[in-house]
Structures are given as structure tokens and as C-alpha cells.
Motif scaffolding. Structure first.
Motif, short mmCIF file in Angstrom:
data_model
loop_
_atom_site.label_atom_id
_atom_site.label_comp_id
_atom_site.label_asym_id
_atom_site.label_seq_id
_atom_site.Cartn_x
_atom_site.Cartn_y
_atom_site.Cartn_z
N LEU A 45 20.94 10.25 -13.28
CA LEU A 45 19.51 9.98 -13.07
C LEU A 45 19.28 9.00 -11.93
CD1 LEU A 45 18.11 9.81 -16.72
CD2 LEU A 45 17.64 11.54 -14.97
N LEU A 46 20.10 7.97 -11.83
CA LEU A 46 19.95 7.02 -10.73
C LEU A 46 20.21 7.69 -9.38
CD1 LEU A 46 21.59 3.76 -12.13
CD2 LEU A 46 19.18 4.17 -11.68
N PRO A 51 17.99 9.08 -3.86
CA PRO A 51 17.97 9.93 -2.66
C PRO A 51 17.02 11.12 -2.76
CG PRO A 51 20.21 9.65 -3.50
CD PRO A 51 19.26 9.08 -4.50
N VAL A 52 16.96 11.75 -3.91
CA VAL A 52 16.18 12.98 -4.02
C VAL A 52 14.68 12.68 -4.09
CG1 VAL A 52 15.77 15.02 -5.44
CG2 VAL A 52 18.10 14.20 -5.10
N LEU A 53 14.28 11.77 -4.99
CA LEU A 53 12.86 11.47 -5.15
C LEU A 53 12.38 10.38 -4.19
CD1 LEU A 53 12.56 11.54 -9.04
CD2 LEU A 53 12.01 13.35 -7.42
N GLY A 54 13.29 9.67 -3.60
CA GLY A 54 12.92 8.65 -2.62
C GLY A 54 12.42 7.35 -3.21
N VAL A 55 12.70 7.11 -4.48
CA VAL A 55 12.27 5.87 -5.12
C VAL A 55 13.19 4.75 -4.66
CG1 VAL A 55 12.00 4.67 -7.33
CG2 VAL A 55 11.38 7.08 -7.12
N GLY A 56 12.62 3.64 -4.23
CA GLY A 56 13.41 2.49 -3.84
C GLY A 56 13.79 2.44 -2.38
N LYS A 57 13.18 3.25 -1.53
CA LYS A 57 13.52 3.22 -0.10
C LYS A 57 13.01 1.95 0.57
CE LYS A 57 14.08 8.04 0.64
NZ LYS A 57 14.88 8.70 1.60
N GLU A 58 12.02 1.30 -0.05
CA GLU A 58 11.49 0.08 0.54
C GLU A 58 12.29 -1.16 0.14
OE1 GLU A 58 9.50 0.98 -3.29
OE2 GLU A 58 9.62 2.12 -1.46
N PHE A 59 13.33 -0.98 -0.70
CA PHE A 59 14.18 -2.10 -1.09
C PHE A 59 14.98 -2.60 0.11
CE2 PHE A 59 14.56 -0.76 -5.80
CZ PHE A 59 13.43 -1.50 -6.11
N TRP A 64 20.73 1.27 -3.30
CA TRP A 64 20.78 0.37 -4.44
C TRP A 64 21.38 1.02 -5.67
CZ3 TRP A 64 18.22 1.96 -8.74
CH2 TRP A 64 17.24 2.95 -8.57
N PHE A 65 21.25 2.32 -5.80
CA PHE A 65 21.75 3.02 -6.99
C PHE A 65 23.27 2.91 -7.08
CE2 PHE A 65 21.93 6.17 -3.68
CZ PHE A 65 23.07 6.92 -3.94
N VAL A 66 23.95 2.80 -5.95
CA VAL A 66 25.41 2.65 -5.96
C VAL A 66 25.78 1.32 -6.61
CG1 VAL A 66 27.48 2.47 -4.52
CG2 VAL A 66 25.70 4.11 -3.93
N TRP A 67 25.06 0.26 -6.24
CA TRP A 67 25.33 -1.06 -6.83
C TRP A 67 25.01 -1.06 -8.32
CZ3 TRP A 67 28.34 -4.25 -4.46
CH2 TRP A 67 28.44 -4.18 -3.07
N ALA A 68 23.93 -0.42 -8.71
CA ALA A 68 23.57 -0.34 -10.13
C ALA A 68 24.64 0.39 -10.92
CB ALA A 68 22.22 0.35 -10.29
N ILE A 69 25.17 1.46 -10.36
CA ILE A 69 26.22 2.22 -11.05
C ILE A 69 27.50 1.39 -11.12
CG2 ILE A 69 27.71 4.26 -10.88
CD1 ILE A 69 25.26 5.77 -9.79
#
Length: 154
Positions: A45-46, A51-59, A64-69
């Protein structure tokens, strides 16, 4: 329903303890597997969200999802370590050894205290039986010149 013979199987306490320990271990392993499944689904889901939905591009951090994983992998490895490695070193056998060790220390201390009590009772009985051989300790304190409180008591 009204039969005279009742067949009830009783489990002795040791078997019951082993059974409870086995149940606890199975529950630990089951929770670890649940954690693994949630980790897989959450990671997917992350990956889909960023990348797909574009959520968090302004971070500040682009991926960021790589660090979360990676943080989640670290937490999962701690869980694995706790279930499989820590439990072997500090499992039921370790608990039993520590319990026996503490019981031995307590019994040694109790034995020591009993000896001390018997010795004190014996000394008190001897003093009570022969008071003329043991002078009164209060009079010794009063006559002792090194005792500063003896002068105040007179």
C-alpha cells in the motif's frame, strides 16, 4: 446422564503447565505471522500510495515510503528476534532456573535467621538461668567512663 461411573481425565500440574506454555508459544508465533502479513500488505500500500497516486510528493524526502518500509522492517526484525531468539535464552527453562536459584537463596537466608534466633534464645535462657554470672548491662553503662551518656543518667 445418571450413570455411576464418571470418566474424567485429570491433567497433572506439570502437564498443564507444559500445555499453557505451548499455547503461549503458539500465540506468539501466530502474532508474528500476522505482523508479517500486515507488513507485506502495508508495504504494498505504501508503494502504491506514493509513486502511483502521487501522495507525498511535496515532502522533503522524495521516496519517503522506502524509509517507512525500512523502519517497519526494523520493527519486524525486533519482533522476530523476540519470538525466536530471546525466548530460547529466557524461555521456560531459564525462568525455572532463576526461580530455583531464588528459592535456594531464600531458604539459605531463612536457615541463617533461624540459627541466629536459636542462638539469641539460648543466650537469653542462659542469662535468665544464671543472673549472678552476667552483670546487668545497664549498670555497666553507668559505670563506664567512656560512655558520655552515663553522666547524664546519674
Amino acid at each position: 446422564m445418571f450413570s455411576k461411573t464418571k470418566k474424567t481425565e485429570r491433567i497433572d500440574p506439570e502437564q498443564r503447565e507444559q500445555y499453557e506454555y505451548a499455547r503461549a508459544r503458539i500465540k506468539q508465533k501466530k502474532r508474528l505471522m500476522q505482523h508479517f502479513i500486515v507488513f507485506l500488505v502495508g508495504s504494498v500500500l505504501l508503494i502504491i500510495i506514493n509513486p502511483v497516486l502521487g501522495v507525498g510528493k511535496e515532502f522533503f524526502i522524495q521516496n519517503w515510503f522506502v524509509w517507512a518500509i525500512l523502519i517497519w522492517v526494523f520493527l519486524f526484525l525486533i519482533h522476530v528476534f523476540n519470538v525466536f531468539i530471546t525466548n530460547k535464552f529466557m524461555g521456560k527453562e531459564w525462568e525455572t532456573r532463576q526461580l530455583e536459584k531464588l528459592k535456594a537463596q531464600q531458604s539459605a537466608r531463612i536457615t541463617e535467621l533461624k540459627k541466629q534466633a536459636v542462638q539469641e534464645v539460648t543466650v537469653a535462657e542462659v542469662k535468665a538461668a544464671r543472673p549472678d554470672e552476667f552483670p546487668d548491662t545497664d549498670s555497666l553503662k553507668k559505670n563506664n567512663p567512656s560512655n558520655p551518656t552515663a553522666e547524664n543518667e546519674l
